[in-house]
Design a protein around this motif. Sequence first.
Motif, short mmCIF file in Angstrom:
data_model
loop_
_atom_site.label_atom_id
_atom_site.label_comp_id
_atom_site.label_asym_id
_atom_site.label_seq_id
_atom_site.Cartn_x
_atom_site.Cartn_y
_atom_site.Cartn_z
N HIS A 1 0.84 -1.20 0.00
CA HIS A 1 0.00 0.00 0.00
C HIS A 1 0.87 1.25 0.00
CE1 HIS A 1 -2.87 -2.98 1.46
NE2 HIS A 1 -3.81 -2.17 1.02
N TYR A 2 0.33 2.31 -0.60
CA TYR A 2 0.94 3.64 -0.54
C TYR A 2 0.06 4.52 0.32
CZ TYR A 2 3.93 2.40 -4.48
OH TYR A 2 4.87 1.81 -5.29
N VAL A 3 0.64 5.56 0.89
CA VAL A 3 -0.11 6.51 1.71
C VAL A 3 -0.38 7.74 0.88
CG1 VAL A 3 -0.11 7.88 3.82
CG2 VAL A 3 1.02 5.66 3.80
N SER A 4 -1.62 8.22 0.91
CA SER A 4 -1.97 9.43 0.19
C SER A 4 -2.70 10.39 1.11
CB SER A 4 -2.85 9.09 -1.02
OG SER A 4 -4.07 8.55 -0.58
N LEU A 5 -2.47 11.67 0.87
CA LEU A 5 -3.15 12.73 1.61
C LEU A 5 -4.46 13.01 0.90
CD1 LEU A 5 -3.21 15.05 3.71
CD2 LEU A 5 -1.99 16.44 2.02
N ILE A 6 -5.54 13.08 1.66
CA ILE A 6 -6.85 13.38 1.09
C ILE A 6 -7.00 14.89 1.04
CG2 ILE A 6 -9.35 13.16 1.37
CD1 ILE A 6 -8.81 10.55 2.90
N ILE A 7 -7.24 15.40 -0.17
CA ILE A 7 -7.41 16.84 -0.36
C ILE A 7 -8.88 17.08 -0.73
CG2 ILE A 7 -6.68 18.87 -1.67
CD1 ILE A 7 -4.08 17.28 -2.28
N PRO A 8 -9.67 17.62 0.21
CA PRO A 8 -11.08 17.86 -0.12
C PRO A 8 -11.21 19.01 -1.11
CG PRO A 8 -10.58 18.67 2.08
CD PRO A 8 -9.33 18.01 1.57
N PRO A 9 -12.15 18.90 -2.05
CA PRO A 9 -12.33 19.98 -3.02
C PRO A 9 -12.99 21.18 -2.36
CG PRO A 9 -14.00 18.32 -3.34
CD PRO A 9 -13.07 17.81 -2.28
N PRO A 10 -12.74 22.38 -2.88
CA PRO A 10 -13.41 23.55 -2.31
C PRO A 10 -14.91 23.47 -2.58
CG PRO A 10 -12.15 24.16 -4.26
CD PRO A 10 -11.84 22.73 -3.97
N VAL A 11 -15.70 23.85 -1.60
CA VAL A 11 -17.15 23.77 -1.72
C VAL A 11 -17.70 25.17 -1.93
CG1 VAL A 11 -19.28 23.07 -0.57
CG2 VAL A 11 -17.19 21.77 -0.19
N SER A 12 -18.43 25.34 -3.04
CA SER A 12 -19.05 26.63 -3.31
C SER A 12 -20.46 26.64 -2.71
CB SER A 12 -19.11 26.89 -4.81
OG SER A 12 -19.94 25.94 -5.43
N GLU A 13 -21.03 27.83 -2.63
CA GLU A 13 -22.38 27.95 -2.07
C GLU A 13 -23.41 27.24 -2.94
OE1 GLU A 13 -23.40 31.95 -1.10
OE2 GLU A 13 -21.47 32.32 -0.16
N GLU A 14 -23.18 27.24 -4.27
CA GLU A 14 -24.11 26.59 -5.18
C GLU A 14 -24.15 25.09 -4.91
OE1 GLU A 14 -22.37 27.65 -8.82
OE2 GLU A 14 -22.86 29.76 -8.63
N GLU A 15 -22.99 24.48 -4.64
CA GLU A 15 -22.94 23.04 -4.37
C GLU A 15 -23.60 22.71 -3.04
OE1 GLU A 15 -18.96 21.70 -4.68
OE2 GLU A 15 -18.84 22.05 -6.82
N ASN A 16 -23.51 23.64 -2.07
CA ASN A 16 -24.15 23.40 -0.78
C ASN A 16 -25.66 23.32 -0.93
OD1 ASN A 16 -21.84 23.27 0.75
ND2 ASN A 16 -21.85 25.44 1.28
N GLN A 17 -26.24 24.13 -1.83
CA GLN A 17 -27.68 24.15 -2.01
C GLN A 17 -28.15 22.94 -2.81
OE1 GLN A 17 -28.34 27.93 -3.84
NE2 GLN A 17 -27.91 29.08 -1.98
N ASP A 18 -27.34 22.49 -3.77
CA ASP A 18 -27.74 21.37 -4.62
C ASP A 18 -27.15 20.07 -4.04
OD1 ASP A 18 -28.69 19.80 -6.64
OD2 ASP A 18 -27.21 20.47 -8.13
N GLN A 19 -28.01 19.19 -3.56
CA GLN A 19 -27.57 17.95 -2.94
C GLN A 19 -27.22 16.86 -3.96
OE1 GLN A 19 -26.98 17.63 0.28
NE2 GLN A 19 -27.62 19.74 0.63
N ASN A 20 -27.55 17.07 -5.23
CA ASN A 20 -27.33 16.05 -6.25
C ASN A 20 -25.96 16.17 -6.92
OD1 ASN A 20 -29.88 15.03 -5.81
ND2 ASN A 20 -30.83 16.34 -7.35
#
Length: 146
Positions: free
Chosen positions: A40-59
């Motif tokens: 196994h290799y170790v990787s750092l999880i980088i969460p994507p930036p969340v915009s306000e539009e994505e917060n409103q749309d759950q799909n």
Amino acid sequence: MGNCQAIDAAALVIQHPCGRIDRLYWPILASEVMRMNPGHYVSLIIPPPVSEEENQDQNTVRFTRVKLLRPSDTLALGHAYRLITSQEVMKVLRAKKYAKTKRQQLESNKMLQHGQENQSSGRESGGNDTENTYQVCLTAPLWNQQ
């Protein structure tokens, strides 16, 4: 009661491919984690930036990026890491190499077509024959020359 968040920030999380989660409360070298989990290799999880539009749309589908770590890198507290199998790493590397060669092939085909267009436009305009011959030599593939 309110110290739960402080404890989580003082830990590092390692996600295994099987879904198991390890929490460590001290920094550790990636090489030690790889030694404990062969293949196994170790990787750092980088969460994507969340915009306000994505917060409103759950799909919406969000893609998480990962960065492979070197064995000499230290896993820091407050971050999440994921173990990735060596087969997955090789699969991604092969896909990247294929995409790169495909892109280079398309670029070389465009250059070849551009050279042929210049050659044909030179004939129509009554250009010099030596220039056209010179262009053909530059754009001809090397493996066809003998």
